[in-house]
Scaffold this active site. Structure first.
Site, mmCIF file in Angstrom:
data_model
loop_
_atom_site.group_PDB
_atom_site.id
_atom_site.type_symbol
_atom_site.label_atom_id
_atom_site.label_comp_id
_atom_site.label_asym_id
_atom_site.label_seq_id
_atom_site.Cartn_x
_atom_site.Cartn_y
_atom_site.Cartn_z
ATOM 1 N N ASN A 182 -4.158 3.681 -0.803
ATOM 2 C CA ASN A 182 -3.920 4.847 0.052
ATOM 3 C C ASN A 182 -3.123 5.931 -0.675
ATOM 4 O OD1 ASN A 182 -3.408 2.174 1.959
ATOM 5 N ND2 ASN A 182 -4.818 3.662 2.840
ATOM 6 N N HIS B 251 -0.692 -2.757 6.655
ATOM 7 C CA HIS B 251 0.440 -1.837 6.544
ATOM 8 C C HIS B 251 1.651 -2.283 7.357
ATOM 9 C CE1 HIS B 251 -2.092 1.843 5.015
ATOM 10 N NE2 HIS B 251 -2.373 0.705 4.391
ATOM 11 N N HIS C 49 -10.559 1.216 0.620
ATOM 12 C CA HIS C 49 -10.678 2.664 0.367
ATOM 13 C C HIS C 49 -10.899 3.009 -1.110
ATOM 14 C CE1 HIS C 49 -9.769 3.433 4.484
ATOM 15 N NE2 HIS C 49 -8.546 2.947 4.407
ATOM 16 N N ASP D 178 0.803 -1.232 0.000
ATOM 17 C CA ASP D 178 0.000 0.000 0.000
ATOM 18 C C ASP D 178 0.845 1.296 0.000
ATOM 19 O OD1 ASP D 178 -1.512 -2.233 0.751
ATOM 20 O OD2 ASP D 178 -2.891 -1.069 1.985
ATOM 21 N N HIS E 210 -3.226 -4.504 3.466
ATOM 22 C CA HIS E 210 -4.194 -3.765 4.290
ATOM 23 C C HIS E 210 -3.696 -3.386 5.677
ATOM 24 C CE1 HIS E 210 -7.903 -2.179 5.979
ATOM 25 N NE2 HIS E 210 -7.851 -3.076 6.943
ATOM 26 N N HIS F 55 -6.701 -8.438 0.223
ATOM 27 C CA HIS F 55 -6.694 -7.237 1.072
ATOM 28 C C HIS F 55 -7.588 -7.507 2.274
ATOM 29 C CE1 HIS F 55 -5.747 -2.966 1.392
ATOM 30 N NE2 HIS F 55 -6.942 -2.822 1.925
HETATM 31 FE FE FE2 Z 1 -4.003 0.341 3.031
HETATM 32 FE FE FE2 Z 2 -7.074 -1.234 3.324
#
Ligand code: FE2
Ligand code: FE2
Length: 259
Positions: free
Chosen positions: A40, A177, A68, A8, A175, A150
């Site tokens: 992101n 991170h 997102h 991400d 997801h 994810h």
């Molecule tokens: Fe993310």
């Molecule tokens: Fe996410």
């Protein structure tokens, strides 16, 4: 087949980190494909036309997304128009975009599938039957398949790894991170890692400015979040394969942005 998957990309700081490090990673690892999770990419949440264009321009062959995806309306039509940007395949079918794509480089055809976990995330439909449908759809059309799963829960991601072992080249989790230390090739040849991590600021709280995250956590009140700029790293994995749908190795790439 050599594939670099980048976790991400968080905000401008993440895009700058990718831009700064990708040329040397290309030189070092000679990937045929670069796949980037971009959920992101715009200001830390979601993606816009401009930031998607920028990720392609930096060198992404495919952009995957996540929860997102629909934060910015301006990307909805873009998701329908562009093949190589995909959102979770198990979102409701009527939503903008599509959940898989095929790209070809150096005579190799790569299918990429994006899935969303169902625990603590709103996906609309179940991930596991959708994984079957996507694998079946790609059968015979590609040499390799990469799945970006994810998801929040480690259990769902590990489950998906086992579920698809032997049917796809790699299942990589995104997801959270935060990179996990469990990268390996499963017994039937699928490369797997629970989470690749993010390409963004380690100095924050999974991308958010530390003081804002701490205020929200301490007061349990809503706080406006900005992306931290502190200590950006690129986090990814390199997957190599010498036979169709079978990985030889998965190697973590964790690298600080140049000062
Ligand atoms: Fe993310
Ligand atoms: Fe996410």
């Amino acid at each position: 087949m050599r594939l670099l998957f980048v976790g991400d990309v968080v905000g401008g700081v993440g895009r700058r980190t990718l831009r700064a490090l990708l040329p040397e990673l290309r030189e070092q690892h000679a990937p045929d494909f670069v796949v980037v999770n971009g959920e992101n990419a715009a200001g830390g949440v979601g993606i816009t036309r401009r930031t998607a264009d920028e990720l392609f321009e930096i060198g992404a062959d495919v952009i995957t997304l996540g929860n997102h995806t629909y934060r910015h309306r301006d990307v909805y039509a873009y998701l329908d128009e562009h093949d190589a940007i995909i959102r979770p395949a198990n979102f409701p079918a009527g939503q903008p975009g599509h959940g898989s794509c095929v790209v070809e480089r150096n005579g190799i055809r790569l299918g990429v599938v994006n899935l969303s976990g169902n625990l603590y995330l709103k996906a609309g439909r179940a991930a596991f039957p959708e994984a079957d449908a996507q694998v079946e759809r790609l059968q015979g059309r590609v040499d390799h398949v990469l799945v970006d799963m994810h998801a929040e829960a480690t259990s769902e991601k590990i489950g998906m790894g086992w579920y698809l072992d032997g049917r796809v080249t790699a299942v990589v989790g995104t997801h959270t991170h935060v990179p996990t230390a469990d990268g390996r090739v499963l017994p039937r040849g699928t490369a797997y890692i629970t989470d690749v991590g993010m390409t963004g600021p380690r100095g924050g709280v999974i991308g958010v400015k530390r003081e804002q995250a701490l205020e929200a956590l301490g007061t349990q009140m809503p706080v406006k979040f900005d992306t931290s700029e502190e200590d950006p790293w690129l986090m990814g994995v390199l997957i190599t394969a010498s036979q169709p749908m079978r990985a030889d190795a998965i190697e973590q790439i964790l690298q600080a942005a140049p000062a």
